[in-house]
Design a protein around this motif. Structure first.
Motif, PDB file in Angstrom:
ATOM      1  N   LEU A 114       0.833  -1.195   0.000  1.00  0.00           N
ATOM      2  CA  LEU A 114       0.000   0.000   0.000  1.00  0.00           C
ATOM      3  C   LEU A 114       0.875   1.257   0.000  1.00  0.00           C
ATOM      4  CD1 LEU A 114      -2.938   0.894   0.036  1.00  0.00           C
ATOM      5  CD2 LEU A 114      -2.845   0.884   2.544  1.00  0.00           C
ATOM      6  N   ALA A 115       1.938   1.259   0.823  1.00  0.00           N
ATOM      7  CA  ALA A 115       2.833   2.409   0.873  1.00  0.00           C
ATOM      8  C   ALA A 115       3.566   2.596  -0.448  1.00  0.00           C
ATOM      9  CB  ALA A 115       3.839   2.235   2.014  1.00  0.00           C
ATOM     10  N   LEU A 116       4.078   1.507  -1.027  1.00  0.00           N
ATOM     11  CA  LEU A 116       4.827   1.601  -2.272  1.00  0.00           C
ATOM     12  C   LEU A 116       3.924   2.022  -3.431  1.00  0.00           C
ATOM     13  CD1 LEU A 116       7.489   1.280  -3.755  1.00  0.00           C
ATOM     14  CD2 LEU A 116       6.972  -1.160  -4.045  1.00  0.00           C
ATOM     15  N   ASN A 117       2.723   1.437  -3.500  1.00  0.00           N
ATOM     16  CA  ASN A 117       1.795   1.820  -4.569  1.00  0.00           C
ATOM     17  C   ASN A 117       1.455   3.299  -4.504  1.00  0.00           C
ATOM     18  OD1 ASN A 117       1.771  -0.881  -5.239  1.00  0.00           O
ATOM     19  ND2 ASN A 117      -0.269  -1.291  -4.432  1.00  0.00           N
ATOM     20  N   THR A 118       1.256   3.797  -3.299  1.00  0.00           N
ATOM     21  CA  THR A 118       0.926   5.222  -3.136  1.00  0.00           C
ATOM     22  C   THR A 118       2.118   6.090  -3.510  1.00  0.00           C
ATOM     23  OG1 THR A 118      -0.575   4.631  -1.322  1.00  0.00           O
ATOM     24  CG2 THR A 118       0.030   6.950  -1.544  1.00  0.00           C
ATOM     25  N   ALA A 119       3.322   5.686  -3.113  1.00  0.00           N
ATOM     26  CA  ALA A 119       4.516   6.455  -3.437  1.00  0.00           C
ATOM     27  C   ALA A 119       4.725   6.547  -4.945  1.00  0.00           C
ATOM     28  CB  ALA A 119       5.743   5.825  -2.778  1.00  0.00           C
ATOM     29  N   GLU A 120       4.456   5.446  -5.652  1.00  0.00           N
ATOM     30  CA  GLU A 120       4.698   5.431  -7.091  1.00  0.00           C
ATOM     31  C   GLU A 120       3.606   6.152  -7.887  1.00  0.00           C
ATOM     32  OE1 GLU A 120       6.636   2.438  -9.360  1.00  0.00           O
ATOM     33  OE2 GLU A 120       6.892   1.141  -7.611  1.00  0.00           O
ATOM     34  N   ARG A 121       2.665   6.754  -7.210  1.00  0.00           N
ATOM     35  CA  ARG A 121       1.714   7.611  -7.915  1.00  0.00           C
ATOM     36  C   ARG A 121       2.426   8.843  -8.472  1.00  0.00           C
ATOM     37  NH1 ARG A 121      -3.404   5.621  -8.942  1.00  0.00           N
ATOM     38  NH2 ARG A 121      -4.481   7.568  -8.432  1.00  0.00           N
ATOM     39  N   THR A 122       3.459   9.295  -7.752  1.00  0.00           N
ATOM     40  CA  THR A 122       4.208  10.466  -8.209  1.00  0.00           C
ATOM     41  C   THR A 122       5.695  10.194  -8.403  1.00  0.00           C
ATOM     42  OG1 THR A 122       4.454  11.196  -5.898  1.00  0.00           O
ATOM     43  CG2 THR A 122       2.613  12.111  -7.158  1.00  0.00           C
ATOM     44  N   LEU A 123       6.216   9.124  -7.812  1.00  0.00           N
ATOM     45  CA  LEU A 123       7.625   8.780  -7.992  1.00  0.00           C
ATOM     46  C   LEU A 123       7.782   7.889  -9.217  1.00  0.00           C
ATOM     47  CD1 LEU A 123       8.775   7.848  -4.367  1.00  0.00           C
ATOM     48  CD2 LEU A 123       9.232   9.974  -5.596  1.00  0.00           C
ATOM     49  N   ASP A 124       8.837   8.116 -10.016  1.00  0.00           N
ATOM     50  CA  ASP A 124       9.117   7.199 -11.110  1.00  0.00           C
ATOM     51  C   ASP A 124       9.650   5.894 -10.540  1.00  0.00           C
ATOM     52  OD1 ASP A 124      12.292   7.262 -11.304  1.00  0.00           O
ATOM     53  OD2 ASP A 124      11.599   9.319 -10.980  1.00  0.00           O
ATOM     54  N   ALA A 125       9.611   4.822 -11.358  1.00  0.00           N
ATOM     55  CA  ALA A 125       9.973   3.489 -10.882  1.00  0.00           C
ATOM     56  C   ALA A 125      11.399   3.437 -10.356  1.00  0.00           C
ATOM     57  CB  ALA A 125       9.789   2.474 -12.012  1.00  0.00           C
ATOM     58  N   GLY A 126      12.335   4.115 -11.059  1.00  0.00           N
ATOM     59  CA  GLY A 126      13.731   4.092 -10.628  1.00  0.00           C
ATOM     60  C   GLY A 126      13.927   4.735  -9.271  1.00  0.00           C
ATOM     61  N   THR A 127      13.340   5.907  -9.077  1.00  0.00           N
ATOM     62  CA  THR A 127      13.498   6.609  -7.801  1.00  0.00           C
ATOM     63  C   THR A 127      12.866   5.833  -6.660  1.00  0.00           C
ATOM     64  OG1 THR A 127      13.518   8.739  -8.946  1.00  0.00           O
ATOM     65  CG2 THR A 127      13.081   8.772  -6.585  1.00  0.00           C
ATOM     66  N   ALA A 128      11.684   5.241  -6.906  1.00  0.00           N
ATOM     67  CA  ALA A 128      11.026   4.441  -5.869  1.00  0.00           C
ATOM     68  C   ALA A 128      11.896   3.262  -5.463  1.00  0.00           C
ATOM     69  CB  ALA A 128       9.668   3.952  -6.375  1.00  0.00           C
ATOM     70  N   SER A 129      12.503   2.592  -6.442  1.00  0.00           N
ATOM     71  CA  SER A 129      13.348   1.443  -6.126  1.00  0.00           C
ATOM     72  C   SER A 129      14.572   1.870  -5.323  1.00  0.00           C
ATOM     73  CB  SER A 129      13.782   0.739  -7.414  1.00  0.00           C
ATOM     74  OG  SER A 129      14.704   1.522  -8.140  1.00  0.00           O
ATOM     75  N   LEU A 130      15.055   3.079  -5.561  1.00  0.00           N
ATOM     76  CA  LEU A 130      16.224   3.560  -4.845  1.00  0.00           C
ATOM     77  C   LEU A 130      15.903   3.884  -3.393  1.00  0.00           C
ATOM     78  CD1 LEU A 130      17.481   5.758  -7.770  1.00  0.00           C
ATOM     79  CD2 LEU A 130      18.449   3.605  -7.008  1.00  0.00           C
ATOM     80  N   LEU A 131      14.725   4.425  -3.157  1.00  0.00           N
ATOM     81  CA  LEU A 131      14.306   4.676  -1.778  1.00  0.00           C
ATOM     82  C   LEU A 131      14.145   3.363  -1.022  1.00  0.00           C
ATOM     83  CD1 LEU A 131      11.703   7.533  -2.350  1.00  0.00           C
ATOM     84  CD2 LEU A 131      13.897   7.730  -1.185  1.00  0.00           C
ATOM     85  N   VAL A 132      13.477   2.409  -1.650  1.00  0.00           N
ATOM     86  CA  VAL A 132      13.323   1.094  -1.018  1.00  0.00           C
ATOM     87  C   VAL A 132      14.683   0.418  -0.885  1.00  0.00           C
ATOM     88  CG1 VAL A 132      12.242  -1.191  -1.273  1.00  0.00           C
ATOM     89  CG2 VAL A 132      10.958   0.857  -1.865  1.00  0.00           C
ATOM     90  N   GLY A 133      15.641   0.829  -1.743  1.00  0.00           N
ATOM     91  CA  GLY A 133      16.985   0.271  -1.674  1.00  0.00           C
ATOM     92  C   GLY A 133      17.717   0.574  -0.389  1.00  0.00           C
ATOM     93  N   LEU A 134      17.163   1.451   0.442  1.00  0.00           N
ATOM     94  CA  LEU A 134      17.743   1.684   1.766  1.00  0.00           C
ATOM     95  C   LEU A 134      17.500   0.506   2.710  1.00  0.00           C
ATOM     96  CD1 LEU A 134      16.703   5.415   2.301  1.00  0.00           C
ATOM     97  CD2 LEU A 134      18.990   4.542   1.772  1.00  0.00           C
ATOM     98  N   ALA A 135      16.551  -0.379   2.352  1.00  0.00           N
ATOM     99  CA  ALA A 135      16.192  -1.492   3.231  1.00  0.00           C
ATOM    100  C   ALA A 135      17.373  -2.384   3.599  1.00  0.00           C
ATOM    101  CB  ALA A 135      15.072  -2.314   2.591  1.00  0.00           C
ATOM    102  N   PRO A 136      18.260  -2.752   2.662  1.00  0.00           N
ATOM    103  CA  PRO A 136      19.365  -3.618   3.057  1.00  0.00           C
ATOM    104  C   PRO A 136      20.235  -3.052   4.170  1.00  0.00           C
ATOM    105  CG  PRO A 136      19.141  -3.605   0.682  1.00  0.00           C
ATOM    106  CD  PRO A 136      18.207  -2.564   1.210  1.00  0.00           C
ATOM    107  N   ILE A 137      20.416  -1.728   4.177  1.00  0.00           N
ATOM    108  CA  ILE A 137      21.173  -1.127   5.272  1.00  0.00           C
ATOM    109  C   ILE A 137      20.443  -1.355   6.589  1.00  0.00           C
ATOM    110  CG2 ILE A 137      21.937   1.057   6.278  1.00  0.00           C
ATOM    111  CD1 ILE A 137      22.499   2.062   3.517  1.00  0.00           C
TER     112      ILE A 137
END
Length: 319
Positions: A114-137
């Motif tokens: 739900l959070a990711l779907n809402t974020a990608e309403r205005t974020l492009d796919a690349g930028t959204a993946s980069l934000l989620v890319g903080l998860a491994p840290i």
């Protein structure tokens, strides 16, 4: 996946008409072969999760965030029911383990999507993946603290290199159209992702991963049921391509990718596997270039190279 005690049992032959259990294959395989199964499973997960960012963008034009999450979870639950039924692996946990799986399902299959779907309403796919890319840290930090996995120097070095790559891609691909709320939701998705990984790692010794994935997806679908009326309305108006994107999201990045993720997580540390998912960010950028026409800059490509380098440093064992 079965508990670790299964390693001491004789591997039974798969019955006719049933899908052989991946755990039994791994146990029966020679050690040299088994070493390749975990990286292969992780690679499948990373590629499919990277493609999910593209699928969400493709379907998000015709499906709002809640209905999209429900549609994806419904399809995923159906696919997992078929897979688990053929494998004969559905064994419901009890007590606190069952409660933990339910919480995990609501978090990762419900709130995360739900959070990711809402974020990608205005974020492009690349930028959204980069934000989620903080998860491994976050996974490495949480695992080091709560699971006692520690902070190996090579893991920290790999994370640092990959994070530099993620930051570079973020600066290079940001369109400037995203608002503060979408960025916050992308970061929230990363936190949920990391917390769910740690919870799953704690639960896997008590429940096989196929059952856990199936039950978590069903729970996620149930949690999203309030969006059912809107989903039916949007399905009636959506083009076939958007509906197929929802089906793809349910079968591949959800059902298949979570099976391979659970398989790998059972056999390696959460920090090491989490670091491997850094590769999803550059892959998502390349996929968005090919499918959505978002052309990465030279700095984005350099950042992607740093991400992959960090993954190799963090995950490959030195001999």
């Amino acid at each position: 996946m079965t508990n670790t005690t299964a390693d001491n049992r004789q591997t039974p032959a798969p019955t006719s008409g049933r899908v052989p259990d991946m755990t039994l294959i791994a146990v029966a395989a020679p050690p040299a072969t088994n070493r390749f199964l975990v990286p292969a499973a992780a690679a499948v997960t990373v590629v499919l999760w990277a493609s999910a960012f593209i699928g969400i963008r493709a379907a998000g034009h015709d499906f709002s965030p809640g209905p999209l999450a429900l549609g994806r979870m419904f399809v995923g639950a159906l696919a997992l029911t078929v897979i688990a039924g053929l494998a004969g692996k559905i064994r419901l946990p009890r007590g606190r383990t069952l409660a933990g799986v339910i919480v995990w399902g609501v978090l990762w299959f419900g709130l995360y999507n739900l959070a990711l779907n809402t974020a990608e309403r205005t974020l492009d796919a690349g930028t959204a993946s980069l934000l989620v890319g903080l998860a491994p840290i976050l996974i490495a930090v949480f695992a080091g603290i709560s699971l006692g996995e520690g902070f190996p120097a090579r893991l920290l070095a790999g994370i640092g290199i990959a994070f530099a790559g993620v930051a570079g891609i973020a600066l290079a691909t940001s369109s400037g159209a995203s608002d503060t709320v979408s960025v916050a939701l992308g970061l929230a998705a990363a936190v949920i992702y990391a917390g769910s990984t740690i919870l799953q790692k704690r639960l896997l010794p008590k429940v096989d991963s196929l059952t856990m994935t199936w039950l978590g997806c069903v729970v996620g679908a149930v949690a999203c049921l309030p969006f059912a009326p809107v989903l039916l309305h949007e399905l009636a108006a959506a083009p076939t391509s958007a509906t197929l994107s929802v089906v793809y999201l349910g079968v591949f990045p959800t059902a298949i990718a979570f099976i391979t993720w659970g398989f790998a997580l059972t056999r390696t540390t959460a920090g090491r596997l989490g670091a491997a998912t850094y590769a999803a960010a550059p892959l998502a950028v390349l996929m968005s270039w090919a499918v959505l026409g978002e052309i990465p800059t030279l700095f984005a490509l350099i950042g992607g190279t740093l991400c992959l380098t960090g993954v190799l440093v963090a995950t490959l064992r030195l001999r």
